[in-house]
Every structure is written in C-alpha cells, then in structure tokens.
Design an enzyme around this catalytic site. Sequence first.
Site, PDB file in Angstrom:
ATOM      1  N   LYS A 173       0.836  -1.195   0.000  1.00 13.00           N
ATOM      2  CA  LYS A 173       0.000   0.000   0.000  1.00 13.00           C
ATOM      3  C   LYS A 173       0.873   1.247   0.000  1.00 13.00           C
ATOM      4  CE  LYS A 173      -2.092   2.748   3.114  1.00 13.00           C
ATOM      5  NZ  LYS A 173      -2.247   3.930   2.257  1.00 13.00           N
ATOM      6  N   GLY A 226       6.907   5.201   7.942  1.00 17.70           N
ATOM      7  CA  GLY A 226       5.921   6.258   8.163  1.00 17.70           C
ATOM      8  C   GLY A 226       6.137   6.884   9.528  1.00 17.70           C
ATOM      9  N   THR A 228       5.888   7.760  13.619  1.00 18.26           N
ATOM     10  CA  THR A 228       6.093   6.939  14.816  1.00 18.26           C
ATOM     11  C   THR A 228       4.757   6.490  15.411  1.00 18.26           C
ATOM     12  OG1 THR A 228       8.238   7.910  15.256  1.00 18.26           O
ATOM     13  CG2 THR A 228       7.089   6.982  17.151  1.00 18.26           C
ATOM     14  N   THR A 230       1.880   5.944  13.858  1.00 21.07           N
ATOM     15  CA  THR A 230       1.322   4.853  13.041  1.00 21.07           C
ATOM     16  C   THR A 230       2.108   3.566  13.296  1.00 21.07           C
ATOM     17  OG1 THR A 230       0.993   6.562  11.352  1.00 21.07           O
ATOM     18  CG2 THR A 230       0.508   4.315  10.704  1.00 21.07           C
ATOM     19  N   GLU A 248      10.310   1.706  10.055  1.00 19.99           N
ATOM     20  CA  GLU A 248      11.183   2.863   9.785  1.00 19.99           C
ATOM     21  C   GLU A 248      10.356   4.104  10.069  1.00 19.99           C
ATOM     22  OE1 GLU A 248      14.255   2.450   9.151  1.00 19.99           O
ATOM     23  OE2 GLU A 248      14.258   0.320   8.664  1.00 19.99           O
ATOM     24  N   GLU A 384       8.771  16.077  15.662  1.00 18.96           N
ATOM     25  CA  GLU A 384       9.062  16.083  14.224  1.00 18.96           C
ATOM     26  C   GLU A 384       8.111  17.051  13.515  1.00 18.96           C
ATOM     27  OE1 GLU A 384       8.018  12.603  11.853  1.00 18.96           O
ATOM     28  OE2 GLU A 384       9.962  12.734  10.861  1.00 18.96           O
TER      29      GLU A 384
HETATM   30  P1  NDP Z   1       1.985   7.905   8.127  1.00 20.61           P
HETATM   31  O1  NDP Z   1       2.442   7.122   9.297  1.00 20.61           O
HETATM   32  O2  NDP Z   1       0.814   8.780   8.279  1.00 20.61           O
HETATM   33  O3  NDP Z   1       1.650   6.953   6.909  1.00 20.61           O
HETATM   34  C1  NDP Z   1       2.564   6.006   6.388  1.00 20.61           C
HETATM   35  C2  NDP Z   1       1.791   4.929   5.666  1.00 20.61           C
HETATM   36  O4  NDP Z   1       1.019   4.202   6.626  1.00 20.61           O
HETATM   37  C3  NDP Z   1       0.798   5.471   4.645  1.00 20.61           C
HETATM   38  O5  NDP Z   1       0.704   4.568   3.570  1.00 20.61           O
HETATM   39  C4  NDP Z   1      -0.467   5.502   5.446  1.00 20.61           C
HETATM   40  O6  NDP Z   1      -1.613   5.496   4.654  1.00 20.61           O
HETATM   41  C5  NDP Z   1      -0.338   4.215   6.256  1.00 20.61           C
HETATM   42  N1  NDP Z   1      -1.162   4.154   7.450  1.00 20.61           N
HETATM   43  C6  NDP Z   1      -1.780   5.173   8.110  1.00 20.61           C
HETATM   44  N2  NDP Z   1      -2.467   4.700   9.168  1.00 20.61           N
HETATM   45  C7  NDP Z   1      -2.292   3.354   9.189  1.00 20.61           C
HETATM   46  C8  NDP Z   1      -2.727   2.299  10.046  1.00 20.61           C
HETATM   47  N3  NDP Z   1      -3.505   2.533  11.096  1.00 20.61           N
HETATM   48  N4  NDP Z   1      -2.334   1.045   9.776  1.00 20.61           N
HETATM   49  C9  NDP Z   1      -1.522   0.784   8.735  1.00 20.61           C
HETATM   50  N5  NDP Z   1      -1.089   1.742   7.869  1.00 20.61           N
HETATM   51  C10 NDP Z   1      -1.445   3.012   8.098  1.00 20.61           C
HETATM   52  O7  NDP Z   1       3.259   8.707   7.622  1.00 20.61           O
HETATM   53  P2  NDP Z   1       3.300   9.776   6.462  1.00 20.61           P
HETATM   54  O8  NDP Z   1       2.809   9.182   5.200  1.00 20.61           O
HETATM   55  O9  NDP Z   1       2.689  11.025   6.984  1.00 20.61           O
HETATM   56  O10 NDP Z   1       4.872   9.968   6.275  1.00 20.61           O
HETATM   57  C11 NDP Z   1       5.635  10.840   7.031  1.00 20.61           C
HETATM   58  C12 NDP Z   1       6.340  10.112   8.156  1.00 20.61           C
HETATM   59  O11 NDP Z   1       7.145   9.082   7.632  1.00 20.61           O
HETATM   60  C13 NDP Z   1       7.279  11.019   8.918  1.00 20.61           C
HETATM   61  O12 NDP Z   1       7.124  10.771  10.285  1.00 20.61           O
HETATM   62  C14 NDP Z   1       8.650  10.563   8.461  1.00 20.61           C
HETATM   63  O13 NDP Z   1       9.677  10.790   9.375  1.00 20.61           O
HETATM   64  C15 NDP Z   1       8.421   9.115   8.244  1.00 20.61           C
HETATM   65  N6  NDP Z   1       9.442   8.577   7.366  1.00 20.61           N
HETATM   66  C16 NDP Z   1      10.391   7.748   7.875  1.00 20.61           C
HETATM   67  C17 NDP Z   1      11.406   7.267   7.078  1.00 20.61           C
HETATM   68  C18 NDP Z   1      12.435   6.320   7.613  1.00 20.61           C
HETATM   69  O14 NDP Z   1      13.128   5.715   6.816  1.00 20.61           O
HETATM   70  N7  NDP Z   1      12.580   6.161   8.911  1.00 20.61           N
HETATM   71  C19 NDP Z   1      11.508   7.648   5.665  1.00 20.61           C
HETATM   72  C20 NDP Z   1      10.439   8.506   5.233  1.00 20.61           C
HETATM   73  C21 NDP Z   1       9.450   8.958   6.063  1.00 20.61           C
HETATM   74  P3  NDP Z   1      -2.301   6.874   4.217  1.00 20.61           P
HETATM   75  O15 NDP Z   1      -1.262   7.802   3.756  1.00 20.61           O
HETATM   76  O16 NDP Z   1      -3.157   6.422   3.124  1.00 20.61           O
HETATM   77  O17 NDP Z   1      -3.008   7.356   5.418  1.00 20.61           O
END
Ligand code: NDP
Length: 480
Positions: A173, A226, A228, A230, A248, A384
């Site tokens: 996804k 994504g 922390t 989530t 991550e 963040e």
């Molecule tokens: P989110 O945690 O909001 O979303 C990440 C993914 O998880 C999306 O596909 C999202 O779907 C999905 N998601 C949301 N809720 C759920 C759930 N309850 N169960 C399973 N999946 C879910 O992060 P963002 O997309 O806002 O990305 C930004 C974040 O990612 C920042 O905190 C950033 O630091 C982190 N990040 C970390 C990296 C690393 O390597 N450590 C690299 C890049 C980013 P949807 O978008 O459709 O809601």
Amino acid sequence: MEDILNLINGALVPAAGGTWIDDHEPATGRVYARIADSDERDVAASVKAAQDAFPTWLGMGREGRSQVLHRLAELIEQDLEAFARAESRDNGKPVHLARKVDIPRAVANFRFFASAILHEQSEAHLMDDVAVNYTDRSPIGVVGCISPWNLPLYLFTWKIAPALAAGNCVVAKPSEVTPMTAYRMAQLCAKAGMPPGTLNIVHGLGPKVGAAITEHPEIKAISFTGGTRTGQQIARTAAPMFKKLSLELGGKNPVVIFADCDFEEMLRTTVLSSFRNQGQICLCGSRILVERPLYERFRDAFVERVKALRVGDPADPGSDLGAVVSGPHMEKVLSYITLAREEGGTVLCGGERVRLAGDLADGWYIAPTVIEGLGPACRTNQEEIFGPVVTIAPFDTEEEALSVANGTPYGLASVLWTNDLKRAHRMAHRLESGIVWVNCWMVRDLRTPFGGMKQSGVGREGGVEALRFFTEAKNVCIKL
Ligand code: NDP
C-alpha cells in the site's frame, strides 16, 4: 480525470466498494485524479492472489526473479521522464529532484536487489568432527509493505524490491496522498514478465487498507515506513500475532557543526540537508547545532543563502522548493512555526505561507524557515515537523553538543561537520542514530544497514539486512 486502480492478481481494478478518494495536486491545491478507496475485501483478494502466485514466483528461481526485476527497472527507466513528472505533480516536489533522485533511485532499488540475490551467500558452521550446520533461508510467503508520501516510488520500491527478490509475494500500500507512480509502475508489471498475483497494490486510506494488511493473519511480515504513531499502532496489532516487523519511523535529526569544518562545503550541504524536498525527508537535519566561535558567521551566511532559495512551480527547473504535500500538512507545519514563536523563538527568515500567482495561488507553499533562540527541550526542538523549518543554536563543548543531539526520543540520522578525525570517530560512536554522516549528507550505499534507534524504528533495511528480514532462517544441523 484519471482513475488510480488497484493491481490485484495481475488486473487493474477499482475498489470492491466502488468508492473513490480525491487525489490532489499540491502545486495548485486542486483535485486531478481519483483513487480506489479500497478496504479489507480488496486486501483479502490480494492475499488470496499472492498465496496462489507464491509457488510460481518461487519456482522461477533466483535467475528468473532477477530477470523480471531487472526488466521492471528497465521499463521504469525507459519512461523516466513521465515518472518524474507524475511524481512531481502528485507530491509537489520539484520535477528536477524527481528526475535526479526519486525515479533513478527506484530503478536502482530493483537493480540492486535483482543482483543481490544472485550473489547472496549462506553460512555454514563446522563443529570440529561433531556436526555441520548450515543456514537455510526461505522466503516468508506473503508479506505486507506500507510506505509514506514523502519519497513515494523511492520508498515503495525500497520495500517491495527486496521482498520480491527474496521470493515472497507482496500486498503493498502506497500512501493515499501520493499513489500515482505506484499505479504507473503497476501498469508495467505484466510487461516485465511478473506472474499475476506476485505483486498486489491496494490503494486507499491507512486506517482501512493499511490496518487490514496489518491485521490479515496470512500476511506474516510487515515492512512499514511512516510516522512513529502509526508505527506504534501497527506494532500493537502485529506483535501479538508474532509477525515479523520492520518499522522505519520519524526523526528529529541533529546537524552538529564544529568550527574546524570546511565552511563552504558545510554551508552548501546544510542548505540541502535542511530544505531538500521541502524538508520532507526523514533524513533531513532539523536541529542545527553550531560551535560558538562559528555561530554568528554561520547564522548570517546560512540565512542569506536560505533567503535566496526560490519557492516556485514544481514543474519549473528554477524552483529550489516546490509545494508541501497537502493542505493539512501545510497547516501542521505552519502551526509549528506559530508554536516556535510562542516558545520564544525568533524567525530569522521565512515563517509563512507563500502565495504564488495565477493557477498556483491555492497551492501549498511554505517559505524555508530558520528559527533561533530556542532551548533544546522545547516542543519545536523535540517534535518532528517534517517541513521546511530548522532551528539553529550555539554550543560550547563536545559533551554539550552530544547531549543536545541525543536529547530527543528519536534516533534516525545525524550529520557531523569537523576535520578532526579523532573527534569524528568519537562523536560518531556516541551519537544515538542509525546513520551518522561525517562531512556529507544523503550519501547512500544500498549495501549498508538503514534504520533508526529509539522511537525512529525497529530493525534495519538495506542490503543483506532487507533480504534477511524477508526470509526465515533455519539452522540445519547434520551429525558427522
Ligand atoms: P503515516 O504514518 O501517516 O503513513 C505512512 C503509511 O502508513 C501510509 O501509507 C499511510 O496510509 C499508512 N497508514 C496510516 N495509518 C495506518 C494504520 N492505522 N495502519 C496501517 N497503515 C497506516 O506517515 P506519512 O505518510 O505522513 O509519512 C511521514 C512520516 O514518515 C514522517 O514521520 C517521516 O519521518 C516518516 N518517514 C520515515 C522514514 C524512515 O526511513 N525512517 C523515511 C520517510 C518517512 P495513508 O497515507 O493512506 O493514510
């Protein structure tokens, strides 16, 4: 208006429920496509397709899988310009960045793991004349990959490439905020020779589709990038089911600058490490700590460079920064700038939304923002923000720099600028982060372990670590 469809069992299909979500163009704030609003039925169909495809995909062997993944890389590369434009339009990032970084890196991810599986080695442990042990690594079966919006195709492929290369079938996804390039890639899978069901891409909302992937009992491992919070939710669901988990997560990365650094190189790179991709890279440095004798020189030169950055149309090659990814994200970033002022910070430049002219007037643009005068414990320096906002502060001693750098719940990346070799080693060893860049930033070798400490994540991706995550190791012990 284009429809973004799921890839399930080799077919491009709408969501089972027949509903759609709007896909926005950050540059204008307008809806320009609609996305399949999938739910647990689409995930269940994908899992079934993946289970059915698993024997075929595994049966193709390393050579066969490697060829398919190389072919997919080639097809993306042939269409690089269209992919870059699509990524820029969907995410708001400057098209030159997508052309130079995002799409080439997606290609590299496939090539790297397609080659890696041909060179992988297994271990053997001889116990004198007692027994011989060898390690048998098998794919897990069906795995789930969930990725964020900031580097859409880059991070999506960073997960699915090793998962597929290792022999798994995947239910993936992308973020619903930026699904376009995953959809474009889905259109190429059959042409690359990938058997139907090997890779399934289910679009839709995190709490619906992401949660359904996490909860599905037949998905045995979850690789997630994504936020922390989530990540915590996913861990709460997946841990009692004993799923393998790679998380991550977020960061609040320090950049520690000593007075003995190469000033010009440090300055140029620090502008990038602060504001590239509108500051929406998990590896961007957002807390800049400068040794006091250099502080004023750095501050003045840095602010001058930042003021000269151009915020503009992502399609314009002259734009340094494009739009941030969404309206809600823009509001979140702006609210942190308000918070920084309330906490006593001084905004040295930026600090506001940028209104561009004409068609772009409702786009989501923020001026790159530099703030000083805040202590390390305030919320601005602890939470963040994930946008074009950095704080700067002086420090006096190495101990103080370390304590401030390590003084957040996160531990993803650190950047260190010094020409003192002993200090570089000393600091690198004591910095609590998964990556320490010394005198550089974003230099990435795909063989290295990638991941975060503390609340920045659990597990490591990259190279052999990713292939190990996506396999189960079995010790076979044979008596001699
Ligand atoms: P989110 O945690 O909001 O979303 C990440 C993914 O998880 C999306 O596909 C999202 O779907 C999905 N998601 C949301 N809720 C759920 C759930 N309850 N169960 C399973 N999946 C879910 O992060 P963002 O997309 O806002 O990305 C930004 C974040 O990612 C920042 O905190 C950033 O630091 C982190 N990040 C970390 C990296 C690393 O390597 N450590 C690299 C890049 C980013 P949807 O978008 O459709 O809601």
